[in-house]
Design a protein around this motif. Structure first.
Motif, PDB file in Angstrom:
ATOM      1  N   ASP A  28      28.169  15.545  20.019  1.00  0.00           N
ATOM      2  CA  ASP A  28      28.201  14.971  18.571  1.00  0.00           C
ATOM      3  C   ASP A  28      29.529  16.013  18.021  1.00  0.00           C
ATOM      4  O   ASP A  28      29.642  15.985  16.853  1.00  0.00           O
ATOM      5  CB  ASP A  28      27.150  15.754  17.596  1.00  0.00           C
ATOM      6  N   TRP A  29      30.711  16.259  18.790  1.00  0.00           N
ATOM      7  CA  TRP A  29      31.799  17.003  18.499  1.00  0.00           C
ATOM      8  C   TRP A  29      32.718  15.893  18.076  1.00  0.00           C
ATOM      9  O   TRP A  29      32.727  14.695  18.384  1.00  0.00           O
ATOM     10  CB  TRP A  29      32.365  18.028  19.743  1.00  0.00           C
ATOM     11  N   PRO A  30      34.041  16.356  17.451  1.00  0.00           N
ATOM     12  CA  PRO A  30      34.959  15.391  16.750  1.00  0.00           C
ATOM     13  C   PRO A  30      35.513  14.899  18.252  1.00  0.00           C
ATOM     14  O   PRO A  30      35.710  15.465  19.204  1.00  0.00           O
ATOM     15  CB  PRO A  30      35.840  16.376  16.196  1.00  0.00           C
ATOM     16  N   GLU A  31      35.915  13.460  18.054  1.00  0.00           N
ATOM     17  CA  GLU A  31      36.623  12.984  19.107  1.00  0.00           C
ATOM     18  C   GLU A  31      38.152  13.528  19.332  1.00  0.00           C
ATOM     19  O   GLU A  31      38.466  13.628  20.535  1.00  0.00           O
ATOM     20  CB  GLU A  31      36.651  11.549  18.964  1.00  0.00           C
ATOM     21  N   SER A  36      25.018  22.448  24.038  1.00  0.00           N
ATOM     22  CA  SER A  36      25.082  21.145  24.017  1.00  0.00           C
ATOM     23  C   SER A  36      26.517  20.980  23.350  1.00  0.00           C
ATOM     24  O   SER A  36      27.166  19.695  23.277  1.00  0.00           O
ATOM     25  CB  SER A  36      24.004  20.204  23.478  1.00  0.00           C
ATOM     26  N   SER A  37      27.109  21.911  22.529  1.00  0.00           N
ATOM     27  CA  SER A  37      28.407  21.981  21.953  1.00  0.00           C
ATOM     28  C   SER A  37      28.905  23.341  21.583  1.00  0.00           C
ATOM     29  O   SER A  37      27.849  24.033  21.406  1.00  0.00           O
ATOM     30  CB  SER A  37      28.640  21.072  21.027  1.00  0.00           C
ATOM     31  N   VAL A  38      29.926  23.739  21.756  1.00  0.00           N
ATOM     32  CA  VAL A  38      30.457  24.749  21.080  1.00  0.00           C
ATOM     33  C   VAL A  38      30.552  25.005  19.658  1.00  0.00           C
ATOM     34  O   VAL A  38      31.230  23.660  19.352  1.00  0.00           O
ATOM     35  CB  VAL A  38      31.707  25.414  21.883  1.00  0.00           C
ATOM     36  N   PHE A  69      33.649  21.474  20.091  1.00  0.00           N
ATOM     37  CA  PHE A  69      34.045  20.928  21.386  1.00  0.00           C
ATOM     38  C   PHE A  69      32.898  20.924  22.486  1.00  0.00           C
ATOM     39  O   PHE A  69      31.937  21.716  22.171  1.00  0.00           O
ATOM     40  CB  PHE A  69      35.319  21.397  21.823  1.00  0.00           C
ATOM     41  N   PRO A  70      32.880  20.134  23.574  1.00  0.00           N
ATOM     42  CA  PRO A  70      32.090  20.244  24.341  1.00  0.00           C
ATOM     43  C   PRO A  70      31.947  21.475  25.238  1.00  0.00           C
ATOM     44  O   PRO A  70      32.772  22.484  25.281  1.00  0.00           O
ATOM     45  CB  PRO A  70      32.625  19.094  25.513  1.00  0.00           C
ATOM     46  N   PRO A  71      30.511  21.849  25.876  1.00  0.00           N
ATOM     47  CA  PRO A  71      30.464  22.865  26.651  1.00  0.00           C
ATOM     48  C   PRO A  71      31.306  22.992  27.793  1.00  0.00           C
ATOM     49  O   PRO A  71      31.635  21.894  28.594  1.00  0.00           O
ATOM     50  CB  PRO A  71      29.119  22.774  26.970  1.00  0.00           C
TER      51      PRO A  71
END
Length: 329
Positions: free
Chosen positions: A287-290, A195-197, A206-208
Motif C-alpha cells: 500500500d505504499w506510494p508507487e 508489510s511496509s516501512v 516504502f516496501p520492507p
C-alpha cells in the motif's frame, strides 16, 4: 509530518529509553540501556544525530556521556551507522561494535556502496538512484569500529542488568539486536519490517527492504520464540505483547505474498529482468506510494529470485543488455 526536534527520551521499562530522532518525514529511534554502572547506546543515526539529539537526551536522563561504554550499530544502513564518527567523538569510554558481516561496510563507505547500496548491479543490472546515493554520502562520516558484536556476547551494565547481543540477519547479513532480559525487551532496529516501512504519521512510506529471505524468515521465527513483551524497532511505534506478535506474523505473511507474486511473474513467457519485475509488482505488492519506491522493492525481489533459483524453481534464462533475465523452471 516530521518528528519534534525537541522530543524527550521516553522510558519504556526500567533502564530502557527510546529517543525518536528526525529523519525527513520519518523518524529513527535510538535506544539507551542504562544500568547502575554504565550505559549502552543502540545505533548512531545519521551524522549529527548524536550531538543534536542523543547528548541532550542523556542530559535529561542524568546520564553522563562518560558512562556510555558500549555503542552497538545494528547494521550497515546509513541511518544507523552514519553517526559513528559522532559516537567516537562524544563517548570517550565507549567500545563501538557491529555485526561481523556488516563491519566492513560501516567502516568504509566505498565498501558500503559496492556491497549494500549498489549491491545489485553485478548480478541483476540494477543500480540505486544517484540522488539517493548522494544523500547517503551527505549523512555519513565513517570511523573505525573497535570490534564486532558477536552473537551471544554480554554487556554488563551493572545492577544485575546484562544486555545480550543477538544475530538477526535478513535485512542485512550482519544485522544485530540487543536483548534486555531484565526489561523483557528486545531492540531489533530493522530486523523485521512488517508489510511496509512507515512515515512518522503512520502512513506507508516504502516496501520492507529485507534482502536475504531465508535468514529473514529464520530471524522472524527466532523473535517469535524469544517472545519478549517489548519489541523495539527503529521506524515503528513501540510494540507490546500481542501487537508485537501480530507484527512478526505480518512480516512473515508479506514474505510469502511477495514470493508468490515473483514466482507468478517470472512464469510468464519471456521471463523478467529485476527492473521489469519491480515495475510490475510495485503497484500491487503493498500500500505504499508507487513513485520513488521501486529502489526499495528491488532488494526483497532480488532476494526472492535468489531463493527461487536455489530451490530449483527459477533460473537465469538470458540477458537483456547488462540485466539478467529470470524465468521459472
Amino acid at each position: 509530518m516530521t518528528v519534534d526536534h525537541k522530543a524527550h527520551p521516553v522510558e519504556l521499562a526500567p533502564g530502557v529509553h527510546r529517543i525518536d530522532t528526525p529523519l525527513g518525514d520519518r523518524y529513527a529511534s535510538l535506544y539507551i540501556l542504562a544500568g547502575d554502572d554504565t550505559a549502552l547506546l543502540y545505533d548512531t543515526g545519521v551524522d549529527g544525530t548524536i550531538p543534536d539529539h542523543v547528548l541532550p537526551a542523556l542530559d535529561l536522563l542524568g546520564i553522563d556521556a562518560t558512562s556510555v561504554t558500549t555503542v552497538v550499530v545494528s547494521h550497515c544502513d546509513v541511518d544507523h551507522f552514519g553517526g559513528v564518527a559522532d559516537a567516537r567523538a562524544a563517548f570517550a569510554n565507549a567500545r563501538i561494535v557491529a555485526g561481523p558481516a556488516d563491519r566492513a561496510a560501516i567502516e568504509d563507505f566505498d565498501d558500503y556502496l559496492a556491497h549494500r547500496a549498489r549491491g545489485l548491479v553485478d548480478d541483476f543490472g540494477w543500480d540505486e538512484d544517484p540522488a539517493v546515493l548522494e544523500w547517503c554520502r551527505s549523512v555519513t562520516r565513517e570511523s573505525r569500529l573497535d570490534g564486532t558484536a558477536d552473537d551471544g556476547a554480554e554487556v554488563d551494565l551493572g545492577g544485575g542488568r546484562i544486555a545480550v547481543i543477538r544475530a538477526v540477519p535478513g535485512h542485512t547479513r550482519g544485522h544485530v539486536a540487543v536483548d534486555a532480559p531484565w526489561a523483557d525487551a528486545l531492540l531489533v532496529a530493522d530486523a523485521v519490517l512488517g508489510s511496509s516501512v512507515r512515515l512518522a504519521d503512520g502512513s506507508p512510506a516504502f516496501p520492507p527492504t529485507y534482502r536475504y529471505v531465508d535468514d529473514y524468515l529464520d530471524t522472524i521465527a527466532a523473535l517469535e520464540l524469544t517472545d519478549r513483551e517489548l519489541l523495539l524497532t527503529a521506524h515503528y511505534p513501540t510494540m507490546r505483547g500481542d501487537r508485537a506478535r501480530e507484527f512478526l506474523a505480518e512480516s512473515r505473511a508479506f514474505v510469502g505474498r511477495l514470493e508468490s507474486l515473483v514466482a507468478v511473474a517470472i512464469s510468464r513467457p519471456g521471463g523478467r529482468t529485476l527492473a521489469e519485475l519491480v515495475a510490475e509488482l510495485n503497484p500491487i505488492a503493498g500500500d505504499w506510494p508507487e513513485h520513488g519506491t521501486q529502489g526499495a522493492l528491488a532488494f526483497p525481489v532480488a532476494g526472492h529470485l535468489e531463493r527461487l533459483v536455489k530451490s530449483g524453481r527459477a533460473h537465469r534464462a538470458g540477458a537483456l543488455g547488462s540485466a539478467a533475465v529470470w524465468a521459472a523452471r
